[in-house]
Design a protein around this motif. Structure first.
Motif, PDB file in Angstrom:
ATOM      1  N   ARG A 191      42.542  48.186  50.434  1.00  0.00           N
ATOM      2  CA  ARG A 191      41.464  48.113  49.913  1.00  0.00           C
ATOM      3  C   ARG A 191      40.509  48.747  50.660  1.00  0.00           C
ATOM      4  O   ARG A 191      40.151  48.122  51.709  1.00  0.00           O
ATOM      5  CB  ARG A 191      41.168  47.006  49.238  1.00  0.00           C
ATOM      6  N   GLY A 192      39.522  49.774  50.179  1.00  0.00           N
ATOM      7  CA  GLY A 192      38.345  49.982  50.834  1.00  0.00           C
ATOM      8  C   GLY A 192      37.179  49.393  50.524  1.00  0.00           C
ATOM      9  O   GLY A 192      36.803  49.067  49.596  1.00  0.00           O
ATOM     10  N   ASP A 231      39.356  36.876  36.123  1.00  0.00           N
ATOM     11  CA  ASP A 231      40.953  37.170  36.167  1.00  0.00           C
ATOM     12  C   ASP A 231      41.163  38.467  35.908  1.00  0.00           C
ATOM     13  O   ASP A 231      42.190  38.952  35.218  1.00  0.00           O
ATOM     14  CB  ASP A 231      41.472  36.311  35.075  1.00  0.00           C
ATOM     15  N   ALA A 262      45.251  30.728  32.984  1.00  0.00           N
ATOM     16  CA  ALA A 262      44.397  30.501  31.902  1.00  0.00           C
ATOM     17  C   ALA A 262      44.546  31.121  30.742  1.00  0.00           C
ATOM     18  O   ALA A 262      44.095  32.364  30.737  1.00  0.00           O
ATOM     19  CB  ALA A 262      43.037  30.406  32.311  1.00  0.00           C
ATOM     20  N   GLY A 285      41.278  32.634  37.987  1.00  0.00           N
ATOM     21  CA  GLY A 285      41.596  33.896  38.585  1.00  0.00           C
ATOM     22  C   GLY A 285      41.148  33.769  40.224  1.00  0.00           C
ATOM     23  O   GLY A 285      39.939  33.508  40.450  1.00  0.00           O
ATOM     24  N   GLY A 305      41.454  35.988  42.692  1.00  0.00           N
ATOM     25  CA  GLY A 305      41.474  37.167  43.522  1.00  0.00           C
ATOM     26  C   GLY A 305      40.228  37.024  44.454  1.00  0.00           C
ATOM     27  O   GLY A 305      39.736  36.013  44.534  1.00  0.00           O
ATOM     28  N   PRO A 306      39.859  38.263  45.129  1.00  0.00           N
ATOM     29  CA  PRO A 306      38.859  38.326  45.841  1.00  0.00           C
ATOM     30  C   PRO A 306      37.393  37.766  45.168  1.00  0.00           C
ATOM     31  O   PRO A 306      36.776  37.124  45.650  1.00  0.00           O
ATOM     32  CB  PRO A 306      38.539  39.716  46.209  1.00  0.00           C
ATOM     33  N   VAL A 307      37.199  38.031  43.861  1.00  0.00           N
ATOM     34  CA  VAL A 307      35.709  37.717  43.273  1.00  0.00           C
ATOM     35  C   VAL A 307      35.932  36.165  42.965  1.00  0.00           C
ATOM     36  O   VAL A 307      35.012  35.627  42.984  1.00  0.00           O
ATOM     37  CB  VAL A 307      35.690  38.407  41.794  1.00  0.00           C
ATOM     38  N   LEU A 367      41.749  28.345  38.972  1.00  0.00           N
ATOM     39  CA  LEU A 367      43.241  28.365  38.418  1.00  0.00           C
ATOM     40  C   LEU A 367      43.737  29.667  38.598  1.00  0.00           C
ATOM     41  O   LEU A 367      43.166  30.587  38.071  1.00  0.00           O
ATOM     42  CB  LEU A 367      43.085  27.967  36.918  1.00  0.00           C
ATOM     43  N   GLU A 368      44.917  29.978  39.286  1.00  0.00           N
ATOM     44  CA  GLU A 368      45.370  31.153  39.820  1.00  0.00           C
ATOM     45  C   GLU A 368      46.735  31.173  38.935  1.00  0.00           C
ATOM     46  O   GLU A 368      47.651  30.492  39.421  1.00  0.00           O
ATOM     47  CB  GLU A 368      45.467  31.310  41.095  1.00  0.00           C
ATOM     48  N   ARG A 369      47.042  32.409  38.364  1.00  0.00           N
ATOM     49  CA  ARG A 369      48.227  32.639  37.641  1.00  0.00           C
ATOM     50  C   ARG A 369      49.330  32.842  38.666  1.00  0.00           C
ATOM     51  O   ARG A 369      50.652  32.070  38.390  1.00  0.00           O
ATOM     52  CB  ARG A 369      48.003  33.693  37.071  1.00  0.00           C
TER      53      ARG A 369
HETATM   54  C1  LIG Z   1      46.083  50.411  43.497  1.00  0.00           C
HETATM   55  C2  LIG Z   1      44.641  49.936  43.474  1.00  0.00           C
HETATM   56  C3  LIG Z   1      43.564  50.469  44.674  1.00  0.00           C
HETATM   57  C4  LIG Z   1      42.424  49.951  44.463  1.00  0.00           C
HETATM   58  N1  LIG Z   1      41.548  50.335  45.613  1.00  0.00           N
HETATM   59  C5  LIG Z   1      40.474  49.772  45.752  1.00  0.00           C
HETATM   60  C6  LIG Z   1      39.486  50.003  46.950  1.00  0.00           C
HETATM   61  O1  LIG Z   1      39.831  50.928  47.730  1.00  0.00           O
HETATM   62  N2  LIG Z   1      38.340  49.674  46.952  1.00  0.00           N
HETATM   63  C7  LIG Z   1      37.871  48.872  45.845  1.00  0.00           C
HETATM   64  O2  LIG Z   1      36.784  48.148  46.187  1.00  0.00           O
HETATM   65  N3  LIG Z   1      38.520  48.314  44.960  1.00  0.00           N
HETATM   66  C8  LIG Z   1      40.064  48.843  44.777  1.00  0.00           C
HETATM   67  N4  LIG Z   1      40.548  48.389  43.726  1.00  0.00           N
HETATM   68  C9  LIG Z   1      40.263  47.632  42.855  1.00  0.00           C
HETATM   69  C10 LIG Z   1      39.914  46.167  43.386  1.00  0.00           C
HETATM   70  O3  LIG Z   1      41.364  45.978  43.644  1.00  0.00           O
HETATM   71  C11 LIG Z   1      39.437  45.263  42.487  1.00  0.00           C
HETATM   72  O4  LIG Z   1      38.411  45.715  41.836  1.00  0.00           O
HETATM   73  C12 LIG Z   1      39.622  43.981  42.916  1.00  0.00           C
HETATM   74  O5  LIG Z   1      40.836  43.319  43.368  1.00  0.00           O
HETATM   75  C13 LIG Z   1      38.946  43.033  42.007  1.00  0.00           C
HETATM   76  O6  LIG Z   1      39.020  41.851  42.321  1.00  0.00           O
HETATM   77  P1  LIG Z   1      38.974  40.470  41.343  1.00  0.00           P
HETATM   78  O7  LIG Z   1      39.106  39.301  41.943  1.00  0.00           O
HETATM   79  O8  LIG Z   1      37.902  40.647  40.172  1.00  0.00           O
HETATM   80  O9  LIG Z   1      40.359  40.715  40.392  1.00  0.00           O
HETATM   81  P2  LIG Z   1      41.886  40.824  40.735  1.00  0.00           P
HETATM   82  O10 LIG Z   1      42.171  41.226  42.338  1.00  0.00           O
HETATM   83  O11 LIG Z   1      42.619  41.503  39.756  1.00  0.00           O
HETATM   84  O12 LIG Z   1      42.460  39.315  40.677  1.00  0.00           O
HETATM   85  C14 LIG Z   1      42.517  38.714  39.735  1.00  0.00           C
HETATM   86  C15 LIG Z   1      43.403  37.617  39.890  1.00  0.00           C
HETATM   87  O13 LIG Z   1      43.246  36.522  38.814  1.00  0.00           O
HETATM   88  C16 LIG Z   1      44.564  36.095  38.372  1.00  0.00           C
HETATM   89  N5  LIG Z   1      44.967  36.065  37.063  1.00  0.00           N
HETATM   90  C17 LIG Z   1      45.119  37.326  36.104  1.00  0.00           C
HETATM   91  N6  LIG Z   1      44.968  36.791  34.997  1.00  0.00           N
HETATM   92  C18 LIG Z   1      44.846  35.221  34.942  1.00  0.00           C
HETATM   93  C19 LIG Z   1      44.753  34.215  34.133  1.00  0.00           C
HETATM   94  N7  LIG Z   1      44.699  34.437  32.683  1.00  0.00           N
HETATM   95  N8  LIG Z   1      44.769  32.868  34.686  1.00  0.00           N
HETATM   96  C20 LIG Z   1      44.737  32.890  35.932  1.00  0.00           C
HETATM   97  N9  LIG Z   1      44.646  33.855  37.051  1.00  0.00           N
HETATM   98  C21 LIG Z   1      44.843  34.950  36.448  1.00  0.00           C
HETATM   99  C22 LIG Z   1      45.366  37.211  38.995  1.00  0.00           C
HETATM  100  O14 LIG Z   1      46.801  36.948  39.392  1.00  0.00           O
HETATM  101  C23 LIG Z   1      44.812  37.601  40.329  1.00  0.00           C
HETATM  102  O15 LIG Z   1      45.045  36.868  41.366  1.00  0.00           O
HETATM  103  C24 LIG Z   1      41.816  49.027  43.594  1.00  0.00           C
HETATM  104  C25 LIG Z   1      42.808  48.693  42.683  1.00  0.00           C
HETATM  105  C26 LIG Z   1      44.006  49.083  42.697  1.00  0.00           C
HETATM  106  C27 LIG Z   1      45.077  48.678  41.629  1.00  0.00           C
END
Ligand SMILES: Cc1cc2nc3c(=O)[nH]c(=O)nc-3n(C[C@H](O)[C@H](O)[C@H](O)COP(=O)(O)OP(=O)(O)OC[C@H]3O[C@@H](n4cnc5c(N)ncnc54)[C@H](O)[C@@H]3O)c2cc1C
Length: 206
Positions: free
Chosen positions: A55-56, A187, A159, A15, A17-19, A37-39
């Motif tokens: 996103r805030g 992810d 993944a 994944g 994403g930001p995390v 590894l990013e999907r």
């Molecule tokens: C409409 C909406 C509004 C939001 N507003 C806010 C806000 O204002 N403030 C805030 O703090 N949070 C907000 N959130 C939540 C915020 O988007 C998430 O908390 C944040 O994106 C989490 O980051 P992450 O990296 O954990 O996951 P994600 O951003 O979900 O990233 C996960 C990544 O993993 C990839 N992935 C998924 N499955 C797999 C796999 N099997 N193998 C490889 N890659 C994979 C995906 O493509 C994606 O790029 C909001 C969410 C939504 C949907």
């Protein structure tokens, strides 16, 4: 044909994403080898841009970005995007006399409602307490930093399965096999890694 990568990474992150991307930067600071590894093949998506991708960022996130020298880059990138996006300037909530700070369950609150001196766990920093950013902007800045620090980011690899044995984890993604000493599931909310590993979900269902 199934491709097996013999080289082993210290950490494989599922994944980008930001995390996952922020974690990749943190692990590179410790000089660990990192494979993300990013999907999604394409990092760009209308859903990651304004208005849907807004996103805030909370105080804690801003402090983390500030502490790693990333906040200025995020602010500059977002300003550049705002300049290119006329909706960002005309959004009605931006023109209210009181500056909105966010909402809880749809109930809005304002910056002048907040007494940050009452926040016991806040570090002293000039990072501010909230900021709106497009998810795409944040990911672009973090991916650039992670790559510059030496993390390998491979797009188009979902993944799906992993097998842990002894000192290593084998990850199946996009029909290929990758090896790591650790696998971290970043992810997202429906984490495939969490499910494949049968980790208990700790939290509240929607
Ligand atoms: C409409 C909406 C509004 C939001 N507003 C806010 C806000 O204002 N403030 C805030 O703090 N949070 C907000 N959130 C939540 C915020 O988007 C998430 O908390 C944040 O994106 C989490 O980051 P992450 O990296 O954990 O996951 P994600 O951003 O979900 O990233 C996960 C990544 O993993 C990839 N992935 C998924 N499955 C797999 C796999 N099997 N193998 C490889 N890659 C994979 C995906 O493509 C994606 O790029 C909001 C969410 C939504 C949907």
């Amino acid at each position: 044909m199934h491709k097996h990568h013999p080289d082993i990474h210290d950490v494989v992150i599922a994944g980008g994403g930001p995390v996952g991307l922020f974690l990749a930067c943190e692990l590179r600071l410790l000089d660990l080898s990192v494979l993300v590894l990013e999907r999604s093949e394409d990092p760009h998506s209308p859903l990651k841009r304004m208005p849907f991708g807004m996103r805030g960022l909370s105080a804690g996130t801003l402090e983390a970005l500030y502490s790693r020298g990333l906040l200025d880059e995020v602010v500059a990138a977002q300003r550049a995007n705002d300049g290119a996006d006329s909706t960002a300037k005309t959004a009605p909530w931006m023109e209210q006399p009181r500056r909105p700070a966010g909402h809880f369950a749809g109930i809005p609150f304002y910056h002048d409602d907040i007494d940050t001196s009452k926040w016991p766990y806040r570090l002293t920093s000039p990072a501010g307490t909230s900021m709106a950013v497009a998810l795409e902007t944040l990911e672009t800045v973090l991916a650039r930093r992670a790559s510059a620090m030496g993390a390998e980011i491979r797009r188009g690899f979902s993944a799906d399965e992993f097998h842990a044995s002894g000192e290593e984890v084998t990850v199946r993604a996009g029909g290929e096999t990758f090896r790591g000493r650790w696998l971290v599931g970043c992810d997202g909310g429906r984490s495939a890694v969490r499910k494949a590993g049968a980790f208990e979900f700790v939290g509240t269902a929607p």
